[in-house]
Design an enzyme around this catalytic site. Structure first.
Site, PDB file in Angstrom:
ATOM      1  CG  ASP A  30      -2.079   0.760   1.052  1.00 14.62           C
ATOM      2  OD1 ASP A  30      -3.064   0.649   0.937  1.00 14.62           O
ATOM      3  OD2 ASP A  30      -1.778   2.504   1.075  1.00 14.62           O
ATOM      4  CE  LYS A  35      -4.849   2.046   5.107  1.00 10.42           C
ATOM      5  NZ  LYS A  35      -5.775   2.344   3.247  1.00 10.42           N
ATOM      6  CB  THR A 121     -16.302  -2.687  -7.211  1.00 10.84           C
ATOM      7  OG1 THR A 121     -16.403  -2.979  -6.083  1.00 10.84           O
ATOM      8  CG2 THR A 121     -18.137  -2.157  -8.570  1.00 10.84           C
ATOM      9  CG  LEU A 150     -15.172  -8.184   1.888  1.00  4.87           C
ATOM     10  CD1 LEU A 150     -15.604  -6.667   2.132  1.00  4.87           C
ATOM     11  CD2 LEU A 150     -13.759  -8.192   1.889  1.00  4.87           C
ATOM     12  NE  ARG A 151     -22.163 -10.118   4.474  1.00  6.89           N
ATOM     13  CZ  ARG A 151     -22.590 -10.920   5.183  1.00  6.89           C
ATOM     14  NH1 ARG A 151     -23.714 -10.371   6.245  1.00  6.89           N
ATOM     15  NH2 ARG A 151     -22.065 -11.780   5.753  1.00  6.89           N
ATOM     16  CG  ASN A 212     -22.476  -3.992  -4.366  1.00  8.40           C
ATOM     17  OD1 ASN A 212     -23.080  -4.831  -3.600  1.00  8.40           O
ATOM     18  ND2 ASN A 212     -21.598  -2.889  -4.542  1.00  8.40           N
ATOM     19  CG  PHE A 253     -30.105  -6.320   2.298  1.00  2.00           C
ATOM     20  CD1 PHE A 253     -29.451  -7.176   2.785  1.00  2.00           C
ATOM     21  CD2 PHE A 253     -29.551  -5.002   1.705  1.00  2.00           C
ATOM     22  CE1 PHE A 253     -27.778  -7.140   2.399  1.00  2.00           C
ATOM     23  CE2 PHE A 253     -27.798  -4.401   1.912  1.00  2.00           C
ATOM     24  CZ  PHE A 253     -27.580  -5.562   2.333  1.00  2.00           C
ATOM     25  CB  CYS A 264     -19.663  -0.559  -1.510  1.00  4.18           C
ATOM     26  SG  CYS A 264     -18.290  -1.156  -0.760  1.00  4.18           S
ATOM     27  NE  ARG A 334     -15.168   4.370   2.799  1.00  6.47           N
ATOM     28  CZ  ARG A 334     -15.103   3.226   1.944  1.00  6.47           C
ATOM     29  NH1 ARG A 334     -14.569   3.414   0.763  1.00  6.47           N
ATOM     30  NH2 ARG A 334     -15.096   1.520   2.526  1.00  6.47           N
TER      31      ARG A 334
END
Ligand code: UGA
Length: 437
Positions: A30, A35, A121, A150-151, A212, A253, A264, A334
């Site tokens: 990264d 980080k 994505t 993944l969530r 999504n 959902f 996302c 976000r």
């Protein structure tokens, strides 16, 4: 196997740790120095249940390391790209700067037989463009597209036990060989019987944004029903339970409330619309514009409701906001509906005190004008109204009697439909929620 993971954010850091956990030697790369430093010490740079333990274990085992130096990917044969694709400023389209930079930098280190695996994505068409760059730099390397589902909050579990694996492969023997390499990477998952879908690049890219978009549509559908419920005196929670019993619909959902946020769903539906426009099929996705506006309307309605219970104005009122993260079990703010609502109320003259178990420091950095408190009790002290916006367990479990002792006025606006209206009303509270009377 020797694996590199480029990008160590919510996706990459988890993927790197999980790949080490299933027995691979992994280096995470990264550009962010802080980080990498944290990760190298086995510390998670963000809140994700289970990740700190996994990082510590895998870093200590010697199978997992992190660096800022892209040259460290030499020697690895599989290179995952998991960098972010945020929304462009002032546009719907995705910003591919980080993906392009990662690929431009990694291709110099590729050896024959290497496989580059796209996980970010991206707009459909990106993989074939990047594949040309990969093969130009190293004709015997192959790009595959392997979207991630993944969530946040369940990232470790979702990475180790996903609902499905999707491989987007180029046609011909190179594609088949790269697919076999991915099978080797994911051998323990495949042995567990996790379904695998093998497709072309475009299908694999579309699977991610289609999934999504479907999830966003499901949430906005129930939130549109909430608007109908508000106009008719019906109850959206009972409605969701009733339609959810139909297996074709399903109850998951279908939680009505202040809507979807995060890094996302909102940006993915917008980037999908932008891409459809470029492809000349914008009509096919015009419904997503409605999905987006239903979602944004809920935030405004939430503020209206808080105003209503305060007798028409929140100016000068003290508002306690429970939740800052875009969802529970995450510190990600976000596009958080909670903070959007909190700032709207602040701009309307309320004194807003926000609490969250994990997201306060991120929220404070982004919105220094808001006030913050460490506990729901501290946030609610002398409040004129309490607004629940992120359904953390500790807020769902609040005792309406004890909590009623703290506030100036017992007014609860439940933006996630998670409290028991009867229990709160019985304790003397005015209880209001979206889509319910
Ligand atoms: C979403 C997808 O669920 C993942 O499958 C996908 O991999 C990920 O995006 C991604 O593209 O990386 P995530 O953003 O972590 O995952 O969170 P979700 O659990 O999908 O929740 C998104 C938002 O919808 C949250 O703000 C949540 O509060 C809201 N939501 C969810 C509702 O308002 N109602 C619901 O019934 C469910």
């Amino acid at each position: 196997m020797h694996i590199s993971v480029i990008g160590c954010g919510y996706l990459g850091a988890v993927h790197a740790a999980c790949m080490a956990a299933i027995g691979h030697d992994v280096v995470g790369v990264d550009v962010d120095v802080a980080k990498v430093e944290a990760l190298s010490q086995g510390k998670a740079p963000f809140f994700e249940p289970g990740l700190p333990e996994l990082l510590q274990e895998q870093v200590a085992s010697g199978r997992l390391s992190f660096t800022n130096d892209m040259a460290a990917i030499k020697g690895a044969t599989v290179h995952f790209v998991g960098v972010g694709t945020p929304q462009k400023r002032g546009e719907y389209a995705a910003d591919l700067t980080y993906v392009d930079a990662a690929v431009a930098s990694l291709i110099h280190h590729l050896a024959p037989g290497d496989v580059v695996v796209g996980k970010s994505t991206v707009p459909v068409g990106t993989a074939s463009r990047l594949a040309a760059l990969v093969t130009e730099a190293q004709p015997e390397a192959t790009l595959v597209w392997n979207p991630e589902f993944l969530r946040e909050g369940h990232a470790v579990q979702d990475t180790l036990h996903p609902d499905r694996l999707v491989y987007g492969l180029p046609s011909g023997p190179a594609g088949q060989a790269a697919g076999a390499v991915l099978d080797e990477v994911y051998a323990p998952l495949i042995a567990e019987g996790i379904p695998k879908v093998v497709a072309d690049y475009a299908t694999a890219e579309l699977v991610k944004v289609a999934a999504n978009s479907f999830l966003a549509t499901k949430i906005s559908f129930i939130n549109a029903m909430a608007e109908l419920c508000e106009a008719t005196g019906a109850d959206v929670t009972l409605l969701a339970d009733a339609i959810g019993h139909d297996e074709r619909i399903g109850r998951k959902f279908l939680n009505a409330g202040v809507g979807f946020g995060g890094g996302c769903l909102p940006k993915d539906i917008r980037a999908f619309m932008a891409r459809a426009g470029e492809l000349g099929v914008d009509q096919a996705l015009s419904f997503l514009r409605e999905v987006d506006s239903i979602n944004m309307r809920r935030r405004v309605r939430m503020v209206d409701l808080a105003r209503e219970v305060c007798g028409g104005s929140i100016s000068g009122r003290r508002v306690a906001v429970l939740g800052a993260a875009f969802k529970p079990e995450s510190d990600d703010i976000r596009d958080s509906p909670a903070l959007n609502v909190a700032t709207q109320m602040h701009l309307q003259g309320a004194t807003v005190v926000v609490t969250d178990p994990e997201a306060i420091s991120n929220a404070r950095r982004a919105w220094p004008d808001l006030r913050f408190a460490d506990t729901p009790e501290a946030a609610a002290k002398d409040a004129d109204v309490v607004v629940l916006l992120t359904e953390w367990r500790q807020y769902r479990d609040l005792d309406p009697n004890a909590f009623g002792e703290i506030v100036a006025h017992k007014r609860m606006v439940d933006g996630r439909n998670v409290l028991d209206p009867e229990a709160w009303r019985a304790a003397g509270w005015t209880y209001r929620a979206l889509g319910r009377h």
